[in-house]
Design a protein around this motif. Structure first.
Motif, PDB file in Angstrom:
ATOM      1  N   GLN A 209       0.863  -1.174   0.000  1.00 59.58           N
ATOM      2  CA  GLN A 209       0.000   0.000   0.000  1.00 59.58           C
ATOM      3  C   GLN A 209       0.901   1.225   0.000  1.00 59.58           C
ATOM      4  O   GLN A 209       1.920   1.269   0.691  1.00 59.58           O
ATOM      5  N   GLY A 210       0.544   2.236  -0.766  1.00 60.38           N
ATOM      6  CA  GLY A 210       1.348   3.457  -0.779  1.00 60.38           C
ATOM      7  C   GLY A 210       1.256   4.173  -2.107  1.00 60.38           C
ATOM      8  O   GLY A 210       0.568   3.732  -3.030  1.00 60.38           O
ATOM      9  N   TYR A 211       1.946   5.290  -2.210  1.00 63.57           N
ATOM     10  CA  TYR A 211       1.843   6.140  -3.392  1.00 63.57           C
ATOM     11  C   TYR A 211       2.367   5.452  -4.645  1.00 63.57           C
ATOM     12  O   TYR A 211       1.949   5.791  -5.751  1.00 63.57           O
ATOM     13  N   TYR A 212       3.293   4.487  -4.496  1.00 62.34           N
ATOM     14  CA  TYR A 212       3.751   3.754  -5.676  1.00 62.34           C
ATOM     15  C   TYR A 212       2.596   2.947  -6.269  1.00 62.34           C
ATOM     16  O   TYR A 212       2.468   2.829  -7.493  1.00 62.34           O
ATOM     17  N   VAL A 213       1.757   2.394  -5.414  1.00 64.65           N
ATOM     18  CA  VAL A 213       0.594   1.621  -5.868  1.00 64.65           C
ATOM     19  C   VAL A 213      -0.486   2.580  -6.366  1.00 64.65           C
ATOM     20  O   VAL A 213      -0.899   2.526  -7.515  1.00 64.65           O
ATOM     21  N   GLU A 214      -0.969   3.445  -5.480  1.00 62.34           N
ATOM     22  CA  GLU A 214      -1.984   4.437  -5.844  1.00 62.34           C
ATOM     23  C   GLU A 214      -2.246   5.325  -4.631  1.00 62.34           C
ATOM     24  O   GLU A 214      -2.277   4.850  -3.493  1.00 62.34           O
ATOM     25  N   ARG A 215      -2.440   6.608  -4.880  1.00 64.06           N
ATOM     26  CA  ARG A 215      -2.819   7.522  -3.810  1.00 64.06           C
ATOM     27  C   ARG A 215      -4.283   7.278  -3.427  1.00 64.06           C
ATOM     28  O   ARG A 215      -5.055   6.738  -4.223  1.00 64.06           O
TER      29      ARG A 215
END
Length: 204
Positions: A187-193
């Motif tokens: 989970q995180g900005y690399y995955v999606e905001r």
């Protein structure tokens, strides 16, 4: 009475192949994608109302599990006894003191069908070890862990046969490093905001 608008933040949780497996549901008071939490218990109660009543499970979760932050007052209080456990993962905040009463409460919630997650784990204490047999997911707080400490914590958690979730994954490099350690979920900005769901609610 005029309509009022309800808001619910939602951030994807993905597996090792970047396939969607769950959402974390977040308190939002407007379309501004930022939490303004004054009272943790009120914020989570609002998220649960929006999830089950105002938006509904189909809109909020689209068939996936939903992680919801739970502080100590909410965990030990009566509200969760009225909430259906289907699709819900109770994410136990790191501020909760793991007392014998908390362990008993978690055991009772598990018997009702809830899944449990430990939030923002950075070290494994004796109290954590007493609770871990009841835990389904552990969220690892990446910014608080250097590479060596993260590897050691993953090693310490492996015997418990639970799913490890790396949060605040902000780059492909971090994702690949966590995946190489055997971490299951991300989970995180690399995955999606996070995004914000909204709907008009008619007030009676």
């Amino acid at each position: 009475m005029p309509d009022s608008e309800v808001f619910l933040g939602r951030q994807p949780i993905v597996d090792r192949q970047l396939e969607l497996v769950a959402y974390e549901l977040l308190f939002r008071s407007s379309l501004e994608n930022r939490a303004r939490v004054v009272d943790e218990q009120v914020a989570t109660a609002t998220v649960l109302r929006h999830m089950f009543v105002d938006l509904g499970l189909v809109t909020a979760l689209a068939g996936h599990p939903g992680f919801v932050n739970v502080g100590e007052r909410l965990l030990m209080g009566p509200l969760l006894d009225a909430v259906p456990p289907a699709q819900l993962v109770l994410e136990l905040l790191e501020t909760i003191a793991i007392t014998p009463a908390v362990v008993r409460r978690c055991r009772a919630l598990k018997r009702r069908g809830f899944k449990l997650a430990l939030d923002d784990l950075t070290e494994l204490s004796a109290a954590h070890r007493k609770l871990l047999p009841l835990i389904d997911y552990v969220k690892l707080e990446l910014p608080a862990l250097d590479a060596n400490r993260l590897a050691q914590l993953v090693h310490e958690l492996k015997p418990y046969h639970l799913q490890l979730l790396a949060e605040k994954v902000d780059s492909r490099e971090v994702f690949e490093r966590c995946r190489a350690l055997g971490i299951d979920l991300f989970q995180g900005y690399y995955v999606e905001r996070p995004t914000v769901l909204s709907r008009q609610r008619s007030r009676s």
